[in-house]
Design an enzyme around this catalytic site. Structure first.
Site, PDB file in Angstrom:
ATOM      1  N   GLU A   1       0.666  -1.297  -0.035  1.00 36.90           N
ATOM      2  CA  GLU A   1      -0.136   0.012  -0.028  1.00 36.90           C
ATOM      3  C   GLU A   1       0.775   1.163   0.055  1.00 36.90           C
ATOM      4  OE1 GLU A   1      -2.522   0.326   3.657  1.00 36.90           O
ATOM      5  OE2 GLU A   1      -3.969   1.524   2.346  1.00 36.90           O
TER       6      GLU A   1
ATOM      7  N   LYS B   1      -9.861   1.630  -2.677  1.00 36.49           N
ATOM      8  CA  LYS B   1     -10.003   1.099  -1.357  1.00 36.49           C
ATOM      9  C   LYS B   1     -11.487   1.373  -0.849  1.00 36.49           C
ATOM     10  CE  LYS B   1      -7.378   1.269   3.180  1.00 36.49           C
ATOM     11  NZ  LYS B   1      -6.409   1.480   3.840  1.00 36.49           N
TER      12      LYS B   1
ATOM     13  N   CYS C   1      -5.551  -3.289   2.449  1.00 37.68           N
ATOM     14  CA  CYS C   1      -5.323  -2.992   3.714  1.00 37.68           C
ATOM     15  C   CYS C   1      -6.758  -3.137   4.651  1.00 37.68           C
ATOM     16  CB  CYS C   1      -4.760  -1.833   4.041  1.00 37.68           C
ATOM     17  SG  CYS C   1      -3.771  -2.002   5.685  1.00 37.68           S
TER      18      CYS C   1
HETATM   19  N1  LIG Z   1      -3.706   1.242   6.018  1.00 35.22           N
HETATM   20  C1  LIG Z   1      -4.994   0.479   6.702  1.00 35.22           C
HETATM   21  O1  LIG Z   1      -5.918   0.482   6.007  1.00 35.22           O
HETATM   22  C2  LIG Z   1      -4.462   0.259   7.868  1.00 35.22           C
HETATM   23  C3  LIG Z   1      -5.327  -0.708   8.495  1.00 35.22           C
HETATM   24  C4  LIG Z   1      -4.807  -1.458   9.899  1.00 35.22           C
HETATM   25  O2  LIG Z   1      -3.911  -1.025  10.484  1.00 35.22           O
HETATM   26  C5  LIG Z   1      -5.911  -1.924  10.385  1.00 35.22           C
HETATM   27  O3  LIG Z   1      -5.775  -2.360  11.788  1.00 35.22           O
HETATM   28  O4  LIG Z   1      -6.965  -2.571   9.951  1.00 35.22           O
END
Ligand SMILES: NC(=O)CCC(=O)C(=O)O
Length: 297
Positions: A48, A127, A169
């Protein structure tokens, strides 16, 4: 059962060190993707925000314009660097994610681009679930201060291998995306991601293993390397999990590349042993993948 994964595939996740210099990040990504390809990887994944630091204040500064597609080199140097790199490496390439600015709506997105070995864009994933959390004394983050969410699930057909799903993520925390992708025939769920020292320790591996276990598919989570000088400290630990929820390979927090050989036999063996795939009771609960789902192949 038709083969989900038509032939064995070597997957590589590049846990890249990134900094503030976009040109340097792109050039460093190139050398690491070429290294993975030289070791036989057929599909390479970047993390990411692989071309910028991760943080809301950085998104506008680093954002590139992707639409209308294809963008010019001035609009998106990263699009062209990734396309050229996939062609040079002769691999499929999931280009982590980059901050995107869409001029028509004046909105920003966190966007992942997937290219084929000829450098052709196969898919764009914005996302869907923005990372807005508040754990007092530990971490507060609000992507939605700057970003807008994407509105579709992304399944990508790699013609000689089969279907994969790409999300980003925080999307991994929403099992619905993974479940629908798996029911639509994906053999692998890929998440470029950057968990942090709080939630990484709690949930990174667990999320990967849970999505694999629920769906009996391979899962890959690809993080940036940790940089304790940066505003946001990524967890690292890029991980590849097999369809039986076993960790096949995992890094620590430093820059490196993790590889695994994926095959269809492991999926079949897992589904034969614990046959939840044929035991579902859709008369008790509807198969949501048959319902109103926004996705593109
Ligand atoms: N960059 C993100 O989306 C982080 C996501 C994250 O840390 C989580 O715990 O879920």
């Amino acid at each position: 059962m038709a083969k989900l994964l038509k032939k064995p595939l070597k997957l590589a996740l590049v846990q890249l060190s990134t900094g503030a210099d976009k040109t340097a990040n792109l050039s460093h990504a190139r050398s690491k993707v070429l290294e993975a390809a030289s070791k036989g990887a057929n599909l390479v994944v970047l993390p990411e925000c692989f071309n910028s630091p991760y943080g809301t204040k950085y998104f506008p500064k680093y954002a590139e314009t992707l639409l209308p597609s294809p963008p010019t080199k001035e609009q998106s140097p990263s699009f062209h660097a990734l396309s050229d790199l996939a062609r040079e490496a002769k691999t499929y390439l999931v280009g982590g994610s980059i901050p995107e600015y869409w001029e028509e709506t004046k909105k920003y997105y966190n966007t992942s681009l997937t290219f084929d070995p000829e450098g052709k864009l196969l898919a764009t994933h914005r996302k869907v679930h923005l990372f807005d959390i508040d754990i007092p004394g530990k971490i507060t983050f609000r992507e939605s201060e700057v970003l807008s969410p994407g509105n579709k699930l992304t399944i990508v057909d790699l013609p000689e291998y089969g279907k994969i799903a790409v999300a980003i993520c925080y999307d991994v925390r929403f099992p619905e995306l993974a479940m629908i992708a798996a029911r639509k025939g994906a053999f692998l769920l890929l998440y470029p991601g950057a968990f942090n020292l709080t939630t990484g320790a709690l949930h990174w591996e667990l999320q990967a293993r849970a999505r694999a276990m629920d769906n009996q598919v391979y899962v890959g989570l690809c993080s940036p390397a940790r940089d304790m000088e940066a505003d946001y400290n990524a967890w690292g630990h890029s991980t590849i999990v097999d369809p039986n929820a076993g960790v096949m390979a995992q890094l620590d927090e430093k820059e490196d590349i993790v590889y695994a050989d994926l095959n269809n036999e492991k999926i079949e063996e897992t589904r034969k042993g614990i046959p939840i795939y044929t035991q579902r009771r859709f008369e008790v609960y509807p198969d949501v993948s048959e319902g109103k789902v926004r996705y593109e192949e």
